[in-house]
Design an enzyme around this catalytic site. Structure first.
Site, PDB file in Angstrom:
ATOM      1  N   TYR A 240       0.838  -1.199   0.000  1.00  0.00           N
ATOM      2  CA  TYR A 240       0.000   0.000   0.000  1.00  0.00           C
ATOM      3  C   TYR A 240       0.875   1.252   0.000  1.00  0.00           C
ATOM      4  O   TYR A 240       2.039   1.219   0.394  1.00  0.00           O
ATOM      5  CB  TYR A 240      -0.945   0.026   1.205  1.00  0.00           C
ATOM      6  CG  TYR A 240      -0.248  -0.038   2.543  1.00  0.00           C
ATOM      7  CD1 TYR A 240       0.217   1.108   3.168  1.00  0.00           C
ATOM      8  CD2 TYR A 240      -0.045  -1.261   3.181  1.00  0.00           C
ATOM      9  CE1 TYR A 240       0.866   1.060   4.393  1.00  0.00           C
ATOM     10  CE2 TYR A 240       0.605  -1.324   4.406  1.00  0.00           C
ATOM     11  CZ  TYR A 240       1.058  -0.175   5.006  1.00  0.00           C
ATOM     12  OH  TYR A 240       1.717  -0.235   6.214  1.00  0.00           O
TER      13      TYR A 240
ATOM     14  N   SER B 284       7.399   1.850  16.094  1.00  0.00           N
ATOM     15  CA  SER B 284       7.392   0.897  14.978  1.00  0.00           C
ATOM     16  C   SER B 284       6.235   1.122  14.022  1.00  0.00           C
ATOM     17  O   SER B 284       6.185   0.498  12.967  1.00  0.00           O
ATOM     18  CB  SER B 284       7.346  -0.538  15.516  1.00  0.00           C
ATOM     19  OG  SER B 284       6.170  -0.760  16.268  1.00  0.00           O
ATOM     20  N   GLY B 285       5.282   2.008  14.366  1.00  0.00           N
ATOM     21  CA  GLY B 285       4.290   2.386  13.371  1.00  0.00           C
ATOM     22  C   GLY B 285       2.835   2.239  13.733  1.00  0.00           C
ATOM     23  O   GLY B 285       1.975   2.424  12.866  1.00  0.00           O
TER      24      GLY B 285
ATOM     25  N   HIS C  28      -5.783   6.429  13.536  1.00  0.00           N
ATOM     26  CA  HIS C  28      -5.856   7.404  12.436  1.00  0.00           C
ATOM     27  C   HIS C  28      -7.115   7.202  11.600  1.00  0.00           C
ATOM     28  O   HIS C  28      -7.833   6.199  11.716  1.00  0.00           O
ATOM     29  CB  HIS C  28      -4.610   7.312  11.554  1.00  0.00           C
ATOM     30  CG  HIS C  28      -4.449   6.001  10.836  1.00  0.00           C
ATOM     31  ND1 HIS C  28      -5.237   5.630   9.784  1.00  0.00           N
ATOM     32  CD2 HIS C  28      -3.572   4.990  11.023  1.00  0.00           C
ATOM     33  CE1 HIS C  28      -4.851   4.454   9.334  1.00  0.00           C
ATOM     34  NE2 HIS C  28      -3.846   4.032  10.080  1.00  0.00           N
TER      35      HIS C  28
ATOM     36  N   CYS D 117      -2.505  -0.744  12.676  1.00  0.00           N
ATOM     37  CA  CYS D 117      -3.036   0.494  13.235  1.00  0.00           C
ATOM     38  C   CYS D 117      -4.501   0.328  13.635  1.00  0.00           C
ATOM     39  O   CYS D 117      -5.163  -0.639  13.282  1.00  0.00           O
ATOM     40  CB  CYS D 117      -2.914   1.632  12.220  1.00  0.00           C
ATOM     41  SG  CYS D 117      -1.215   2.176  11.961  1.00  0.00           S
TER      42      CYS D 117
END
Length: 437
Positions: A307, A320-321, A325, A343
């Site tokens: 993506y 690490s992410g 959101h 996420c």
């Protein structure tokens, strides 16, 4: 003469000589609790007693000796300008006292000595002197985060310029790092690694609190050729208590402000192979726009999971992410399925609402998931995933209070985990900024 009169007269005759005797015995004598005499002239302070203005060697002990015949030292209190007390030992005969720890360098000392002369009268001597600066290497400390307003879950950090691994040396350093809060709470430092400590309360900070952290390391002896250096005072405040609990199994996140639930939001979290971590996480920061790519977290370009997306209203939870959101592409799955790459995805409207509500230091907890647990250290602030006993086991002062007993196994593993982790908790390196959708 009546019987009553005879009894009163007899009592008076008995008491009169007793009162006369008391008056005679006490005539002209000093009371036992009289004021202390000035004993300064009967004390020697060794090299610290020079009158020529020379500064004292901080590596030499402070020696105090009673010079007067029959006098002895009963107590010594030696403190420097920062309120640090110098420890020492008194000889059995009370004739001398010697410091047992080195003096701080570049410090002004006040020494108050209590004495007793041969007749038992108390004396008091006061002496001041200054130590010279030392050529030893300096151990500086930097506190974090930056001054500002944070959530109630924000840990404090102390980063040292030199490694400190010895338990006794760690105890000296830790004791010199002071944290106060208003309202007051119980808290403790925890050694994450040889150059880093974290501080947190037993529970979260109170909302709308003021927290101040200061260092009294300057000039303090740590070990041979290493003394404490500078440490800039840090003051921060907390805002409202904002907590979000994201239930991975039910696909909903409940947000509370000061203990009151204000909103429940449909969410999606990490799918199989990209499971979102369970546990408590502290919001690290907010980014209105982030470009997220699969290649940044190791997904090959062109693969089924690849993506490259513009992401808005993002609150970072890990280096690490992991983020909370906006994910408009997955609205159909939010509230019913986990389809992200780790996420927590929300609708654009809900993400903007959450983004505008939270601040660094607020808490997001993921529960009922199937992924790994959030590490206490190394990937953001997972400090709250340690129980209070585990947290205290990482304190050098707690070790000293326990007589240097071996730390609990769980507490040892956090240090190892920290060293093996991808990253630290300071300013993130570019390699740690990998976002995942």
């Amino acid at each position: 003469m009546s019987q009553k009169t005879r009894i009163q007269l007899g009592c008076a005759l008995i008491l009169a000589p007793l009162m006369a005797g008391l008056t005679a015995c006490g005539g002209g004598a000093k009371p036992l609790a009289g004021e202390a005499y000035d004993a300064a002239g009967q004390l020697s302070f060794g090299t610290a007693g020079k009158r020529d203005g020379a500064e004292v060697d901080p590596d030499a002990p402070l020696d105090i000796t009673a010079k007067g015949s029959g006098s002895r030292i009963t107590d010594v209190v030696a403190t420097d300008g920062d309120g640090r007390t110098l420890t020492g030992e008194l000889t059995a005969d009370g004739r001398s006292w010697r410091s047992t720890t080195p003096l701080a360098a570049g410090a002004e000392y006040t020494v108050k000595v209590s004495t007793e002369n041969g007749s038992g009268s108390p004396g008091r001597g006061v002496h001041t002197f200054r130590t010279r600066e030392s050529d030893a290497q300096r151990l500086d400390v930097t506190f974090g985060p930056d001054a500002g307003t944070y959530g109630v879950g924000q840990p404090l950090t102390a980063t040292l310029s030199e490694a400190v691994s010895d338990p006794a040396e760690r105890a000296v350093v830790e004791a010199a790092l002071t944290v106060t809060s208003e309202p007051a709470v119980e808290g403790s430092w925890h050694w994450v690694e040889d150059k880093e400590l974290h501080y947190r309360p037993q529970e979260y900070w109170p909302s709308n609190a003021t927290v101040t952290v200061t260092s009294r390391l300057d000039g303090l002896p740590i070990r041979k050729n290493l003394r404490g250096g500078e440490g800039k005072r840090l003051k921060l405040t907390t805002g409202d208590r904002v907590e979000a609990v994201a239930d991975i199994s039910s696909h909903h996140m409940t947000v509370s402000v000061n203990g009151e639930e204000v909103k429940t939001i449909p969410i999606t979290t990490g799918k199989e192979g990209f499971a979102t971590r369970n546990g408590k996480k502290v919001v690290l920061g907010r980014e209105q726009y982030v470009r997220m790519t699969g290649t940044s977290i190791g997904i090959p370009a062109g693969s089924a999971d690849s993506y490259d997306l513009p992401v808005y209203w993002a609150a970072r939870l890990t280096w690490s992410g992991e983020y909370v959101h906006g994910a408009p592409w997955s609205v159909g799955s939010q509230g019913s399925a986990n389809v992200s790459h780790g996420c927590t995805g929300l609708s654009t409207e809900n993400a903007q609402w959450f983004y505008e509500l939270v601040k660094p230091g607020d808490i997001v907890e993921h529960v009922n998931g199937f992924g790994e647990d959030m590490a206490p250290f190394g990937n953001g602030f997972g400090d709250w995933n340690l129980g209070w006993d585990e947290w205290l086991a990482g304190s050098a002062l707690q070790d000293a209070a326990d007589g240097g007993e071996k730390r609990e196994k769980g507490a040892k593993s956090t240090t190892t985990e920290r060293r093996d982790a991808e990253s630290g908790n300071g300013k993130p390196a570019e390699s740690r900024l990998s976002p995942a959708v």
